[in-house]
Design a protein around this motif. Structure first.
Motif, PDB file in Angstrom:
ATOM      1  N   VAL A 114       0.822  -1.216   0.000  1.00  9.26           N
ATOM      2  CA  VAL A 114       0.000   0.000   0.000  1.00  9.26           C
ATOM      3  C   VAL A 114       0.857   1.267   0.000  1.00  9.26           C
ATOM      4  CG1 VAL A 114      -1.981  -1.123   1.103  1.00  9.26           C
ATOM      5  CG2 VAL A 114      -0.216  -0.050   2.531  1.00  9.26           C
ATOM      6  N   VAL A 115       2.172   1.110  -0.127  1.00  8.51           N
ATOM      7  CA  VAL A 115       3.059   2.271  -0.146  1.00  8.51           C
ATOM      8  C   VAL A 115       3.943   2.214  -1.385  1.00  8.51           C
ATOM      9  CG1 VAL A 115       3.054   2.626   2.343  1.00  8.51           C
ATOM     10  CG2 VAL A 115       4.742   1.091   1.335  1.00  8.51           C
ATOM     11  N   GLN A 116       4.491   3.372  -1.745  1.00  2.78           N
ATOM     12  CA  GLN A 116       5.336   3.475  -2.925  1.00  2.78           C
ATOM     13  C   GLN A 116       6.722   3.972  -2.524  1.00  2.78           C
ATOM     14  OE1 GLN A 116       4.883   7.061  -5.509  1.00  2.78           O
ATOM     15  NE2 GLN A 116       2.921   7.339  -4.432  1.00  2.78           N
ATOM     16  N   PRO A 117       7.746   3.652  -3.332  1.00  2.86           N
ATOM     17  CA  PRO A 117       9.090   4.139  -3.025  1.00  2.86           C
ATOM     18  C   PRO A 117       9.224   5.633  -3.280  1.00  2.86           C
ATOM     19  CG  PRO A 117       9.092   2.943  -5.098  1.00  2.86           C
ATOM     20  CD  PRO A 117       7.717   2.767  -4.503  1.00  2.86           C
ATOM     21  N   VAL A 118      10.073   6.259  -2.494  1.00  2.00           N
ATOM     22  CA  VAL A 118      10.413   7.671  -2.667  1.00  2.00           C
ATOM     23  C   VAL A 118      11.923   7.756  -2.816  1.00  2.00           C
ATOM     24  CG1 VAL A 118      10.401   9.969  -1.633  1.00  2.00           C
ATOM     25  CG2 VAL A 118       8.423   8.457  -1.337  1.00  2.00           C
ATOM     26  N   ASP A 119      12.363   8.287  -3.927  1.00  2.00           N
ATOM     27  CA  ASP A 119      13.798   8.474  -4.185  1.00  2.00           C
ATOM     28  C   ASP A 119      14.098   9.950  -3.969  1.00  2.00           C
ATOM     29  OD1 ASP A 119      16.387   8.462  -5.032  1.00  2.00           O
ATOM     30  OD2 ASP A 119      15.972   7.924  -7.113  1.00  2.00           O
ATOM     31  N   ASN A 120      14.739  10.270  -2.843  1.00  2.01           N
ATOM     32  CA  ASN A 120      14.891  11.666  -2.464  1.00  2.01           C
ATOM     33  C   ASN A 120      16.222  11.867  -1.748  1.00  2.01           C
ATOM     34  OD1 ASN A 120      14.455  13.897  -0.199  1.00  2.01           O
ATOM     35  ND2 ASN A 120      13.078  14.385  -1.888  1.00  2.01           N
ATOM     36  N   ALA A 121      17.052  12.723  -2.297  1.00  6.72           N
ATOM     37  CA  ALA A 121      18.398  12.928  -1.758  1.00  6.72           C
ATOM     38  C   ALA A 121      18.366  13.529  -0.364  1.00  6.72           C
ATOM     39  CB  ALA A 121      19.202  13.821  -2.698  1.00  6.72           C
ATOM     40  N   THR A 122      17.407  14.416  -0.081  1.00  7.22           N
ATOM     41  CA  THR A 122      17.327  15.038   1.238  1.00  7.22           C
ATOM     42  C   THR A 122      17.063  13.993   2.317  1.00  7.22           C
ATOM     43  OG1 THR A 122      16.534  17.133   0.320  1.00  7.22           O
ATOM     44  CG2 THR A 122      16.064  16.712   2.639  1.00  7.22           C
ATOM     45  N   HIS A 133      13.903   2.141   4.586  1.00  7.60           N
ATOM     46  CA  HIS A 133      13.750   0.970   3.734  1.00  7.60           C
ATOM     47  C   HIS A 133      14.759   1.046   2.594  1.00  7.60           C
ATOM     48  CE1 HIS A 133      11.852  -1.725   0.750  1.00  7.60           C
ATOM     49  NE2 HIS A 133      11.360  -2.351   1.803  1.00  7.60           N
ATOM     50  N   PRO A 134      15.377  -0.066   2.219  1.00  7.28           N
ATOM     51  CA  PRO A 134      16.402  -0.014   1.164  1.00  7.28           C
ATOM     52  C   PRO A 134      15.886   0.494  -0.176  1.00  7.28           C
ATOM     53  CG  PRO A 134      15.839  -2.289   1.744  1.00  7.28           C
ATOM     54  CD  PRO A 134      15.244  -1.414   2.787  1.00  7.28           C
ATOM     55  N   ASP A 135      14.576   0.359  -0.413  1.00  9.71           N
ATOM     56  CA  ASP A 135      13.981   0.859  -1.659  1.00  9.71           C
ATOM     57  C   ASP A 135      13.176   2.144  -1.451  1.00  9.71           C
ATOM     58  OD1 ASP A 135      15.034  -1.305  -3.092  1.00  9.71           O
ATOM     59  OD2 ASP A 135      13.316  -2.566  -2.573  1.00  9.71           O
ATOM     60  N   GLY A 136      13.308   2.762  -0.282  1.00  5.52           N
ATOM     61  CA  GLY A 136      12.619   4.026  -0.026  1.00  5.52           C
ATOM     62  C   GLY A 136      11.134   3.895   0.249  1.00  5.52           C
ATOM     63  N   LYS A 137      10.690   2.733   0.746  1.00  3.69           N
ATOM     64  CA  LYS A 137       9.255   2.540   0.986  1.00  3.69           C
ATOM     65  C   LYS A 137       8.825   2.973   2.387  1.00  3.69           C
ATOM     66  CE  LYS A 137       8.501  -1.028  -2.482  1.00  3.69           C
ATOM     67  NZ  LYS A 137       7.996  -2.389  -2.761  1.00  3.69           N
ATOM     68  N   TRP A 138       9.757   3.242   3.260  1.00  2.00           N
ATOM     69  CA  TRP A 138       9.463   3.904   4.538  1.00  2.00           C
ATOM     70  C   TRP A 138      10.729   4.586   5.027  1.00  2.00           C
ATOM     71  CZ3 TRP A 138      12.755   2.147   8.170  1.00  2.00           C
ATOM     72  CH2 TRP A 138      13.139   0.801   8.165  1.00  2.00           C
ATOM     73  N   PHE A 139      10.536   5.599   5.884  1.00  2.00           N
ATOM     74  CA  PHE A 139      11.655   6.371   6.411  1.00  2.00           C
ATOM     75  C   PHE A 139      11.454   6.588   7.903  1.00  2.00           C
ATOM     76  CE2 PHE A 139      11.340   7.396   1.960  1.00  2.00           C
ATOM     77  CZ  PHE A 139      12.654   7.459   1.531  1.00  2.00           C
ATOM     78  N   GLY A 140      12.488   6.310   8.693  1.00  2.00           N
ATOM     79  CA  GLY A 140      12.421   6.592  10.118  1.00  2.00           C
ATOM     80  C   GLY A 140      12.468   8.082  10.376  1.00  2.00           C
ATOM     81  N   LEU A 141      11.763   8.506  11.409  1.00  2.00           N
ATOM     82  CA  LEU A 141      11.739   9.922  11.802  1.00  2.00           C
ATOM     83  C   LEU A 141      12.270  10.143  13.210  1.00  2.00           C
ATOM     84  CD1 LEU A 141       8.266  10.975  10.341  1.00  2.00           C
ATOM     85  CD2 LEU A 141      10.529  11.446   9.381  1.00  2.00           C
ATOM     86  N   THR A 142      12.032   9.186  14.108  1.00  2.00           N
ATOM     87  CA  THR A 142      12.535   9.282  15.476  1.00  2.00           C
ATOM     88  C   THR A 142      12.962   7.894  15.934  1.00  2.00           C
ATOM     89  OG1 THR A 142      10.361   8.889  16.494  1.00  2.00           O
ATOM     90  CG2 THR A 142      10.964  11.175  16.038  1.00  2.00           C
ATOM     91  N   LEU A 143      13.816   7.869  16.958  1.00  2.00           N
ATOM     92  CA  LEU A 143      14.329   6.613  17.490  1.00  2.00           C
ATOM     93  C   LEU A 143      14.004   6.494  18.973  1.00  2.00           C
ATOM     94  CD1 LEU A 143      17.901   6.711  15.894  1.00  2.00           C
ATOM     95  CD2 LEU A 143      15.885   5.521  15.005  1.00  2.00           C
ATOM     96  N   LEU A 274      11.781   2.580  16.062  1.00  2.00           N
ATOM     97  CA  LEU A 274      11.583   3.896  15.471  1.00  2.00           C
ATOM     98  C   LEU A 274      10.111   4.192  15.219  1.00  2.00           C
ATOM     99  CD1 LEU A 274      12.636   3.696  11.675  1.00  2.00           C
ATOM    100  CD2 LEU A 274      11.748   1.807  13.009  1.00  2.00           C
ATOM    101  N   SER A 275       9.827   5.470  14.988  1.00  2.00           N
ATOM    102  CA  SER A 275       8.580   5.866  14.345  1.00  2.00           C
ATOM    103  C   SER A 275       8.945   6.309  12.938  1.00  2.00           C
ATOM    104  CB  SER A 275       7.905   7.008  15.102  1.00  2.00           C
ATOM    105  OG  SER A 275       8.635   8.217  14.928  1.00  2.00           O
ATOM    106  N   GLY A 276       7.993   6.226  12.022  1.00  2.00           N
ATOM    107  CA  GLY A 276       8.358   6.546  10.650  1.00  2.00           C
ATOM    108  C   GLY A 276       7.184   6.955   9.802  1.00  2.00           C
ATOM    109  N   VAL A 277       7.473   7.216   8.539  1.00  2.00           N
ATOM    110  CA  VAL A 277       6.486   7.688   7.583  1.00  2.00           C
ATOM    111  C   VAL A 277       6.680   6.952   6.264  1.00  2.00           C
ATOM    112  CG1 VAL A 277       7.967   9.589   6.796  1.00  2.00           C
ATOM    113  CG2 VAL A 277       5.473   9.746   6.496  1.00  2.00           C
ATOM    114  N   ALA A 278       5.597   6.748   5.540  1.00  2.00           N
ATOM    115  CA  ALA A 278       5.647   6.143   4.213  1.00  2.00           C
ATOM    116  C   ALA A 278       4.639   6.856   3.320  1.00  2.00           C
ATOM    117  CB  ALA A 278       5.330   4.652   4.282  1.00  2.00           C
ATOM    118  N   MET A 279       4.945   6.908   2.034  1.00  2.00           N
ATOM    119  CA  MET A 279       4.030   7.512   1.076  1.00  2.00           C
ATOM    120  C   MET A 279       3.096   6.434   0.520  1.00  2.00           C
ATOM    121  SD  MET A 279       4.723   9.775  -2.352  1.00  2.00           S
ATOM    122  CE  MET A 279       5.388  11.134  -1.381  1.00  2.00           C
ATOM    123  N   THR A 280       1.810   6.711   0.537  1.00  2.00           N
ATOM    124  CA  THR A 280       0.844   5.735   0.053  1.00  2.00           C
ATOM    125  C   THR A 280       0.960   5.566  -1.454  1.00  2.00           C
ATOM    126  OG1 THR A 280      -0.940   7.302  -0.416  1.00  2.00           O
ATOM    127  CG2 THR A 280      -0.730   6.517   1.861  1.00  2.00           C
TER     128      THR A 280
END
Length: 358
Positions: A114-122, A133-143, A274-280
């Motif tokens: 239900v999520v898509q990869p995000v390729d983003n240098a920032t 995620h190795p393919d950019g399907k989720w990103f940690g925000l806090t630990l 962690l807590s994290g975010v993913a793009m649908t």
């Protein structure tokens, strides 16, 4: 300004929103509610968020983002079921981003597709590789560290230094934990499987069970309360709960009865989650969603996260809060959380096979 409902929704998404509180019955009706084919949707000037993180934890961040960019953030909060909701909504989902905590919940989003990869240098430059995620399907925000809580009056400093120490016979009947199949406990066990193998992890879990003071129960705060009440001397919990209890006048005495031990400092380091975010996959407002993701790894947002919820910034060069600094520096386990996620299924089976909760 953060608004609590999604704007410009189609009839289908309005019905979903109204029925969401109805739980499983509403989800069962989705096949009737949604149109047979995806309806064309115009992007709106906002970002639409589904979140399992409570509004008070993230709303100040969204307010700051809106103040800085002029982009509004609309939030639907639910404790559970968001991944299933996204799968049911499919291409008609109004959600752009989903926020959740724990590697297990983030991995579920990937497995349900239900999520898509995000390729983003920032994002890639701000977030260490083990926390995305190795393919950019989720990103940690806090630990948050999975640490040992120890009774100040009954456990001398240095008496417990590793997760393995919790299985020492000297602590028989003196350890408390929440249920073994809770995602936080499963993630810790999965990390042990990844690092030491299944036989060693099973022996650790069985030894931990042998030392339990009571049947596994309650949340992390309940373990600290049990320490204060003398039911146990040692427990396992997340770092940020200590901060939360210190903030709460009714629970402050619980926290003050215990101190934090960061395990495995001479070895692999303390297990981190962690807590994290993913793009649908649907993400009708993708550009604005990316802008929000980038903001959340800015120094300003990372500092706010640390202050608001007593969590460690995922961005390495951002200063910790005063409270976190007072607990001292420590070595974090560098194991990739994507690797941890691979062993969650085995960890859960292990919990059941040793009868940990019974």
């Amino acid at each position: 300004m953060v608004r609590s409902t999604l704007p410009r929704a189609t009839r289908a998404t309005r019905a979903l929103r109204a029925g969401f509180a109805g739980g499983a019955l509403a989800l069962a009706a989705l096949a009737v509610t949604l149109p047979a084919a995806p309806a064309a949707r115009a992007a709106d000037p906002d970002v639409n968020v589904y979140s399992t993180r409570q509004a008070f934890l993230i709303q100040p961040l969204f307010d700051a983002f809106t103040e800085e960019t002029g982009i509004g953030v609309n939030v639907v909060f639910a404790k559970e079921g968001l991944a299933e909701r996204l799968r049911a909504e499919g291409d008609n989902s109004p959600a752009d981003l989903v926020f959740t905590a724990d590697i297990g919940h983030l991995n579920d989003l990937v497995e349900l597709d239900v999520v898509q990869p995000v390729d983003n240098a920032t994002l890639e430059s701000a977030i260490p590789a083990q926390y995305r995620h190795p393919d950019g399907k989720w990103f940690g925000l806090t630990l948050r560290g999975r640490v040992i809580y120890a009774a100040k009056e009954r456990v001398p400093e240095g008496a417990v230094e590793t997760y393995a120490d919790l299985t020492d016979p000297r602590w028989e009947g003196r350890v408390c934990t929440r249920k073994g199949d809770h995602p936080y406990q499963v993630a810790l066990l999965a990390a042990l499987i990844a690092e030491k193998g299944e036989d060693a992890a099973r022996a650790w879990l069985a030894g931990l069970k042998d030392n339990l003071a009571r049947r596994p129960q309650g949340n992390d705060r309940a373990q600290v309360k049990a320490i204060m009440e003398g039911q146990c001397d040692l427990a396992i919990g997340n770092t940020y709960y200590m901060g939360k209890m210190l903030d709460d006048p009714e629970q402050r005495a619980w926290a003050e009865a215990a101190y934090i031990v960061f395990p495995n400092q001479d070895g692999s380091g303390t297990h981190m989650n962690l807590s994290g975010v993913a793009m649908t996959k649907a993400a009708p407002n993708r550009d604005n969603a990316v802008a929000l993701m980038e903001f959340l790894v800015s120094d300003r947002a990372q500092e706010m996260y640390a202050q608001l919820n007593h969590e460690y910034p995922v961005k390495p060069d951002v200063a910790w809060s005063d409270l976190l600094r007072s607990w001292g520096d420590f070595k974090m386990d560098p194991l990739s959380l994507s690797e941890v996620a691979k062993y969650r299924g085995r960890a859960l089976m292990m919990v059941n096979s040793v009868g940990y909760n019974s």
